[in-house]
Design an enzyme around this catalytic site. Structure first.
Site, short mmCIF file in Angstrom:
data_model
loop_
_atom_site.label_atom_id
_atom_site.label_comp_id
_atom_site.label_asym_id
_atom_site.label_seq_id
_atom_site.Cartn_x
_atom_site.Cartn_y
_atom_site.Cartn_z
N HIS A 264 0.85 -1.19 0.00
CA HIS A 264 0.00 0.00 0.00
C HIS A 264 0.88 1.23 0.00
O HIS A 264 1.95 1.22 0.61
CB HIS A 264 -0.91 0.00 1.24
N ASP A 318 -7.89 -5.28 -0.27
CA ASP A 318 -8.38 -6.15 -1.34
C ASP A 318 -8.06 -7.62 -1.11
O ASP A 318 -8.55 -8.48 -1.82
CB ASP A 318 -7.77 -5.71 -2.68
N1 COA Z 1 4.02 -7.71 -4.29
C1 COA Z 1 5.35 -7.80 -4.40
N2 COA Z 1 6.17 -6.74 -4.29
C2 COA Z 1 5.60 -5.56 -4.02
C3 COA Z 1 4.21 -5.41 -3.89
C4 COA Z 1 3.41 -6.55 -4.03
N3 COA Z 1 2.09 -6.49 -3.95
N4 COA Z 1 3.92 -4.11 -3.65
C5 COA Z 1 5.10 -3.46 -3.63
N5 COA Z 1 6.10 -4.32 -3.87
C6 COA Z 1 7.54 -4.01 -3.93
C7 COA Z 1 7.87 -3.45 -5.32
O1 COA Z 1 8.22 -4.46 -6.23
C8 COA Z 1 9.00 -2.52 -4.99
O2 COA Z 1 10.16 -3.31 -4.81
P1 COA Z 1 11.63 -2.72 -5.15
O3 COA Z 1 11.85 -1.61 -4.17
O4 COA Z 1 12.52 -3.90 -4.92
O5 COA Z 1 11.58 -2.28 -6.56
C9 COA Z 1 8.62 -1.94 -3.63
O6 COA Z 1 7.80 -2.95 -3.03
C10 COA Z 1 7.87 -0.64 -3.73
O7 COA Z 1 6.74 -0.84 -4.60
P2 COA Z 1 5.97 0.33 -5.37
O8 COA Z 1 5.00 -0.29 -6.31
O9 COA Z 1 6.94 1.32 -5.91
O10 COA Z 1 5.28 1.03 -4.14
P3 COA Z 1 3.98 1.88 -4.16
O11 COA Z 1 3.91 2.63 -2.89
O12 COA Z 1 3.83 2.64 -5.42
O13 COA Z 1 2.93 0.65 -4.17
C11 COA Z 1 0.90 -0.37 -4.61
C12 COA Z 1 1.66 0.67 -3.77
C13 COA Z 1 -0.46 -0.58 -3.98
C14 COA Z 1 0.75 0.18 -6.02
C15 COA Z 1 1.70 -1.71 -4.66
O14 COA Z 1 1.93 -2.19 -3.36
C16 COA Z 1 1.00 -2.75 -5.51
O15 COA Z 1 1.10 -2.74 -6.73
N6 COA Z 1 0.26 -3.72 -4.86
C17 COA Z 1 -0.45 -4.74 -5.60
C18 COA Z 1 -1.78 -4.21 -6.10
C19 COA Z 1 -2.79 -4.03 -5.00
O16 COA Z 1 -3.01 -4.90 -4.18
N7 COA Z 1 -3.44 -2.87 -5.03
C20 COA Z 1 -4.47 -2.53 -4.08
C21 COA Z 1 -4.00 -1.41 -3.21
S1 COA Z 1 -5.20 -1.10 -1.93
#
Ligand code: COA
Length: 382
Positions: A264, A318
Site C-alpha cells: 500500500h 483487497d
Molecule cells: N508484491 C510484491 N512486491 C511488491 C508489492 C506486491 N504487492 N507491492 C510493492 N512491492 C515491492 C515493489 O516491487 C518494490 O520493490 P523494489 O523496491 O525492490 O523495486 C517496492 O515494493 C515498492 O513498490 P511500489 O509499487 O513502488 O510502491 P507503491 O507505494 O507505489 O505501491 C501499490 C503501492 C499498492 C501500487 C503496490 O503495493 C502494488 O502494486 N500492490 C499490488 C496491487 C494491490 O493490491 N493494489 C491494491 C491497493 S489497496
C-alpha cells in the site's frame, strides 16, 4: 510547493493535494478513521447508510435524520427507462466496471442540471448516485445472465439487502445482508487515493458530480487500485491449495511480480480494513461453513510477510474482500463494482468538500523534451 517547484515527486507520493476532514490514515500505526471514528467501531456498530451520512455531514445522524435519509435514498433507487435500455446494449461479456462507469456518467443525462455550489442540487445528485449505482450493477448483472432486472424495494430493505435482492430476486438472509453492509462500510472512504483524487480533479473544473464520479470509477478499475480484489481471487484460485503456495510465491519473488492484495502507498503494516474483513469472514464461515480458499490466503499472507514484511508489504483491503464476496455468491468481476458502490459515499463527500473551497487542479511538469526545432518537410524526413 509553488508553481516554480522543480523537484519531481513521482506519483505525487505524500504531496498534499487538499485539506480534508473526511478520513484519516496513520500508515505506520494501522489507523483508519472516518470523521474521527475508528473504522473498527464503525464496522461493528454502524451501517452503510449511517456511514454515508457521517462522511457527508461530519456527524453521526440522529434517528430521525437516518430514517429520513434511508427513505430518501430508497426513493432514488429505480433507474430511468432510457438508462435501462442503454444497459441492454452492452455486450454480455463486457467488464461490469466499464458498464458502471458509462452508466453513471449517462445517469447525469437523465437528471436535472447540477449548478456548481448549489447545495440543493448537490444533495439530489448525492442521493441519486449513491442509490442508483447498486441498481445499475444489479440490472446489468441480471441482463448478462439473460434475466430481467428486478425493481428495487423500499426503505424496509437496507442499501446492502436491497442490492442483494435486486441481484437474485429474493430477499437475502440477515447474515448475507449484514456481511455486505459491513464490507460497504469498510470501503466507503480512504483519503486522497487515486480514484478520489481523479473525482476531485474533474469536479474542480466545475464539471458535474455524475462526470466526476464516473472518473473515480475509471480510476478505481485499475489493478493497482480497486481492480486488485478480483485479481486476488484469481491468484488464489490459480494456486489452488495450501501446499502450492510457497512455490507459487517464490516464482513471484524471483520474477519481481506484484502479488495482488499486498502493499500500500500509505500503510506499511497490515491494513486495518483487512483485519476487519477477516473478522467478518470468520463470523460468516462459522455460520455458513468453511471455505478452503481462505486457508490458501492465510498461507500466502504468511509466506509473503515472511519475505516482504520488512519492506512494509502486508495484506491490504483487497486481500480478504474477494473471499468474503465469493462466499456471498457474488461473481468475481463484480467485486470492483461493489467497491465502487461503497466508495461513492466517500467520493461524494470529497466532491462536497471540493465544492466548498474549490481551486482548479493544475499541477506543473518538468519538461524533458526537445525545444525550438525547425519543421522538416515530409520528403526530407528519414
Ligand atoms: N508484491 C510484491 N512486491 C511488491 C508489492 C506486491 N504487492 N507491492 C510493492 N512491492 C515491492 C515493489 O516491487 C518494490 O520493490 P523494489 O523496491 O525492490 O523495486 C517496492 O515494493 C515498492 O513498490 P511500489 O509499487 O513502488 O510502491 P507503491 O507505494 O507505489 O505501491 C501499490 C503501492 C499498492 C501500487 C503496490 O503495493 C502494488 O502494486 N500492490 C499490488 C496491487 C494491490 O493490491 N493494489 C491494491 C491497493 S489497496
Amino acid at each position: 510547493m509553488t508553481a516554480e517547484a522543480k523537484q519531481l515527486v513521482p506519483g505525487l507520493a505524500g504531496v498534499p493535494a487538499a485539506e480534508s476532514a473526511i478520513s484519516y490514515i496513520d500508515g505506520t500505526a494501522g489507523v483508519l478513521e472516518y470523521r474521527g471514528y475508528p473504522i473498527e467501531q464503525l464496522a461493528e456498530k454502524s451501517t452503510f447508510e449511517e456511514t454515508a451520512w457521517l462522511l457527508m455531514h461530519g456527524e453521526l445522524p440522529t434517528k430521525a435524520q437516518l430514517d429520513g435519509f434511508a427513505r430518501d435514498l430508497a426513493a432514488q433507487r429505480a433507474l430511468p427507462e432510457g438508462l435501462v435500455a442503454m444497459l441492454r446494449t452492452f455486450p454480455k461479456d463486457a467488464h461490469p466496471m466499464h458498464v458502471l462507469q458509462s452508466a453513471t456518467a449517462a445517469l447525469g443525462a437523465f437528471e436535472r442540471d447540477v449548478r456548481f455550489g448549489d447545495e440543493e442540487d448537490f444533495r439530489h445528485a448525492w442521493l441519486r448516485i449513491v442509490a442508483a449505482m447498486p441498481s445499475i450493477v444489479a440490472a446489468y448483472e441480471r441482463m448478462r445472465r439473460g434475466q430481467e432486472p428486478v425493481a428495487p424495494k423500499g426503505p424496509e430493505l437496507s442499501h446492502a439487502a436491497n442490492f442483494l435482492y435486486m441481484l437474485d430476486g429474493s430477499e437475502p438472509d440477515e447474515i448475507a445482508a449484514r456481511t455486505l453492509d459491513v464490507a460497504l462500510v469498510l470501503h466507503a472512504d480512504h483519503t486522497m487515493n487515486a480514484s478520489t483524487f481523479a473525482a476531485r480533479v474533474v469536479y474542480g473544473t466545475n464539471a458535474g458530480p455524475y462526470d466526476s464520479i464516473s472518473a473515480g470509477i475509471g480510476a478505481l478499475h485499475g489493478p493497482l487500485h480497486g481492480g486488485a480484489n478480483e485479481r486476488v481471487l484469481q491468484s488464489l484460485e490459480t494456486i489452488g491449495s495450501v501446499e502450492n503456495v510457497r512455490a507459487w510465491a517464490e516464482k513471484q519473488f524471483e520474477t519481481k511480480g506484484k502479488i495482488m492484495g499486498f502493499g500500500h502507498r500509505v500503510y506499511k503494516v497490515k491494513d486495518p480494513r483487512s483485519f476487519a474483513l477477516q473478522t467478518l469472514g470468520d463470523q460468516m464461515f462459522a455460520k455458513l461453513g468453511h471455505t478452503p480458499i481462505y486457508d490458501v490466503a492465510l498461507e500466502l499472507e504468511k509466506v509473503v510477510v515472511e519475505r516482504l514484511g520488512d519492506k512494509g508489504i502486508h495484506p491490504n483491503v483487497d486481500f480478504f474482500s474477494g473471499i468474503v464476496y465469493q462466499k456471498l455468491g457474488l461473481p468475481t468481476d463484480q467485486f470492483t463494482p461493489i467497491f465502487a458502490i461503497a466508495r461513492a459515499a466517500g467520493w461524494l463527500a470529497h466532491l462536497h468538500e471540493q465544492m466548498q473551497d474549490n481551486k482548479l487542479f493544475r499541477p506543473g511538469q518538468i519538461y524533458v523534451g526537445e525545444r525550438e526545432r525547425d519543421y522538416v518537410a515530409i520528403d526530407q524526413r528519414v
